[in-house]
Design a protein around this motif. Structure first.
Motif, PDB file in Angstrom:
ATOM      1  N   SER A  47      28.905  31.568  15.528  1.00 12.19           N
ATOM      2  CA  SER A  47      29.517  31.640  14.201  1.00 12.19           C
ATOM      3  C   SER A  47      30.067  33.026  13.911  1.00 12.19           C
ATOM      4  N   PHE A  48      30.881  33.062  12.859  1.00 10.40           N
ATOM      5  CA  PHE A  48      31.413  34.333  12.373  1.00 10.40           C
ATOM      6  C   PHE A  48      31.669  34.217  10.878  1.00 10.40           C
ATOM      7  N   PRO A  49      31.464  35.324  10.123  1.00  8.68           N
ATOM      8  CA  PRO A  49      31.810  35.314   8.710  1.00  8.68           C
ATOM      9  C   PRO A  49      33.313  35.519   8.545  1.00  8.68           C
ATOM     10  N   SER A  50      33.849  35.048   7.454  1.00 12.75           N
ATOM     11  CA  SER A  50      35.293  35.172   7.208  1.00 12.75           C
ATOM     12  C   SER A  50      35.788  36.613   7.300  1.00 12.75           C
ATOM     13  N   ALA A  51      34.982  37.558   6.821  1.00 15.84           N
ATOM     14  CA  ALA A  51      35.396  38.967   6.821  1.00 15.84           C
ATOM     15  C   ALA A  51      35.624  39.521   8.225  1.00 15.84           C
ATOM     16  N   ALA A  52      35.068  38.864   9.238  1.00 14.10           N
ATOM     17  CA  ALA A  52      35.254  39.319  10.616  1.00 14.10           C
ATOM     18  C   ALA A  52      36.655  39.018  11.135  1.00 14.10           C
ATOM     19  N   MET A  53      37.322  38.064  10.508  1.00 12.79           N
ATOM     20  CA  MET A  53      38.660  37.651  10.955  1.00 12.79           C
ATOM     21  C   MET A  53      39.712  38.603  10.376  1.00 12.79           C
ATOM     22  N   LYS A  54      39.893  39.725  11.030  1.00  9.48           N
ATOM     23  CA  LYS A  54      40.890  40.709  10.611  1.00  9.48           C
ATOM     24  C   LYS A  54      42.121  40.534  11.494  1.00  9.48           C
ATOM     25  N   VAL A  55      42.757  39.393  11.316  1.00  8.73           N
ATOM     26  CA  VAL A  55      43.888  39.000  12.149  1.00  8.73           C
ATOM     27  C   VAL A  55      45.135  38.949  11.271  1.00  8.73           C
ATOM     28  N   PRO A  56      46.220  39.557  11.709  1.00 10.82           N
ATOM     29  CA  PRO A  56      47.458  39.474  10.927  1.00 10.82           C
ATOM     30  C   PRO A  56      47.914  38.022  10.773  1.00 10.82           C
ATOM     31  N   ASP A  57      48.523  37.728   9.637  1.00 12.26           N
ATOM     32  CA  ASP A  57      49.022  36.370   9.391  1.00 12.26           C
ATOM     33  C   ASP A  57      49.908  35.877  10.523  1.00 12.26           C
ATOM     34  N   SER A  58      50.640  36.783  11.124  1.00 17.54           N
ATOM     35  CA  SER A  58      51.554  36.399  12.199  1.00 17.54           C
ATOM     36  C   SER A  58      50.818  35.879  13.435  1.00 17.54           C
ATOM     37  N   GLU A  59      49.520  36.175  13.570  1.00 19.76           N
ATOM     38  CA  GLU A  59      48.735  35.728  14.728  1.00 19.76           C
ATOM     39  C   GLU A  59      47.878  34.500  14.440  1.00 19.76           C
ATOM     40  N   MET A  60      47.821  34.066  13.182  1.00 20.40           N
ATOM     41  CA  MET A  60      46.903  32.973  12.835  1.00 20.40           C
ATOM     42  C   MET A  60      47.223  31.661  13.558  1.00 20.40           C
ATOM     43  N   GLU A  61      48.481  31.373  13.768  1.00 25.87           N
ATOM     44  CA  GLU A  61      48.829  30.153  14.495  1.00 25.87           C
ATOM     45  C   GLU A  61      48.307  30.219  15.927  1.00 25.87           C
ATOM     46  N   ALA A  62      48.427  31.375  16.556  1.00 29.81           N
ATOM     47  CA  ALA A  62      47.922  31.541  17.922  1.00 29.81           C
ATOM     48  C   ALA A  62      46.398  31.455  17.956  1.00 29.81           C
ATOM     49  N   VAL A  63      45.729  32.025  16.947  1.00 31.18           N
ATOM     50  CA  VAL A  63      44.269  31.943  16.867  1.00 31.18           C
ATOM     51  C   VAL A  63      43.848  30.482  16.757  1.00 31.18           C
ATOM     52  N   SER A  64      44.515  29.729  15.902  1.00 35.94           N
ATOM     53  CA  SER A  64      44.200  28.312  15.733  1.00 35.94           C
ATOM     54  C   SER A  64      44.385  27.560  17.054  1.00 35.94           C
ATOM     55  N   HIS A  65      45.502  27.799  17.705  1.00 32.60           N
ATOM     56  CA  HIS A  65      45.787  27.146  18.991  1.00 32.60           C
ATOM     57  C   HIS A  65      44.722  27.493  20.022  1.00 32.60           C
ATOM     58  N   ASP A  66      44.434  28.788  20.155  1.00 35.91           N
ATOM     59  CA  ASP A  66      43.503  29.242  21.184  1.00 35.91           C
ATOM     60  C   ASP A  66      42.075  28.754  20.916  1.00 35.91           C
ATOM     61  N   SER A  67      41.647  28.798  19.656  1.00 39.33           N
ATOM     62  CA  SER A  67      40.283  28.365  19.353  1.00 39.33           C
ATOM     63  C   SER A  67      40.139  26.853  19.536  1.00 39.33           C
ATOM     64  N   HIS A  68      41.164  26.093  19.156  1.00 42.07           N
ATOM     65  CA  HIS A  68      41.105  24.644  19.366  1.00 42.07           C
ATOM     66  C   HIS A  68      41.112  24.305  20.860  1.00 42.07           C
ATOM     67  N   ALA A  69      41.784  25.122  21.657  1.00 47.21           N
ATOM     68  CA  ALA A  69      41.782  24.899  23.103  1.00 47.21           C
ATOM     69  C   ALA A  69      40.372  25.070  23.671  1.00 47.21           C
ATOM     70  N   VAL A  70      39.635  26.080  23.188  1.00 45.18           N
ATOM     71  CA  VAL A  70      38.262  26.280  23.663  1.00 45.18           C
ATOM     72  C   VAL A  70      37.382  25.114  23.224  1.00 45.18           C
ATOM     73  N   VAL A  71      37.573  24.634  22.003  1.00 47.17           N
ATOM     74  CA  VAL A  71      36.796  23.481  21.519  1.00 47.17           C
ATOM     75  C   VAL A  71      37.087  22.262  22.385  1.00 47.17           C
ATOM     76  N   ARG A  72      38.357  22.044  22.714  1.00 50.31           N
ATOM     77  CA  ARG A  72      38.690  20.902  23.590  1.00 50.31           C
ATOM     78  C   ARG A  72      38.005  21.046  24.946  1.00 50.31           C
ATOM     79  N   GLU A  73      37.977  22.267  25.483  1.00 47.50           N
ATOM     80  CA  GLU A  73      37.313  22.509  26.764  1.00 47.50           C
ATOM     81  C   GLU A  73      35.807  22.233  26.655  1.00 47.50           C
TER      82      GLU A  73
END
Length: 113
Positions: free
Chosen positions: A7-33
């Motif tokens: 797990s992680f708290p929301s405050a740990a996600m210091k990701v620019p808005d421009s990267e959020m789509e990639a974060v979503s894609h990459d994290s969902h890929a790990v979940v699928r794996e």
């Protein structure tokens, strides 16, 4: 096999808005794996747009969570794996995908629940 909470708290996600789509894609890929590997139990995130409530034993409801506790927010994933080392490896994959460190805990599974 032991269940682990990653797990992680929301405050740990210091990701620019421009990267959020990639974060979503990459994290969902790990979940699928994890699902394909047969180690996925469940996962998700706390909907922070909905204010928590405290429900007492008498059924009364008070708006807000425990005032003395840090807020519960962020995302989580529960996996069932044969070793702590494997849990650490999955947590590292999630950390890379989410671009933030992950907390790893043994998940206290209750077979009666």
């Amino acid at each position: 096999m032991v269940k682990y909470l990653i797990s992680f708290p929301s405050a740990a996600m210091k990701v620019p808005d421009s990267e959020m789509e990639a974060v979503s894609h990459d994290s969902h890929a790990v979940v699928r794996e994890a699902k394909e590997a047969g180690v996925y139990v469940f996962g998700g995130g706390v909907d922070e747009s909905v204010t928590p409530v405290l429900v007492s034993a008498d059924g009364s409801v008070t708006k807000g969570g425990y005032t003395w506790a840090p807020p519960l927010n962020g995302g989580f994933l529960v996996l069932e794996v044969p070793s702590r080392e494997e849990a650490i490896a999955w947590a590292a994959r999630i950390a890379k995908a989410c671009r933030c460190d992950q907390e790893l805990r043994v998940f206290g599974f209750d077979s009666e629940s």
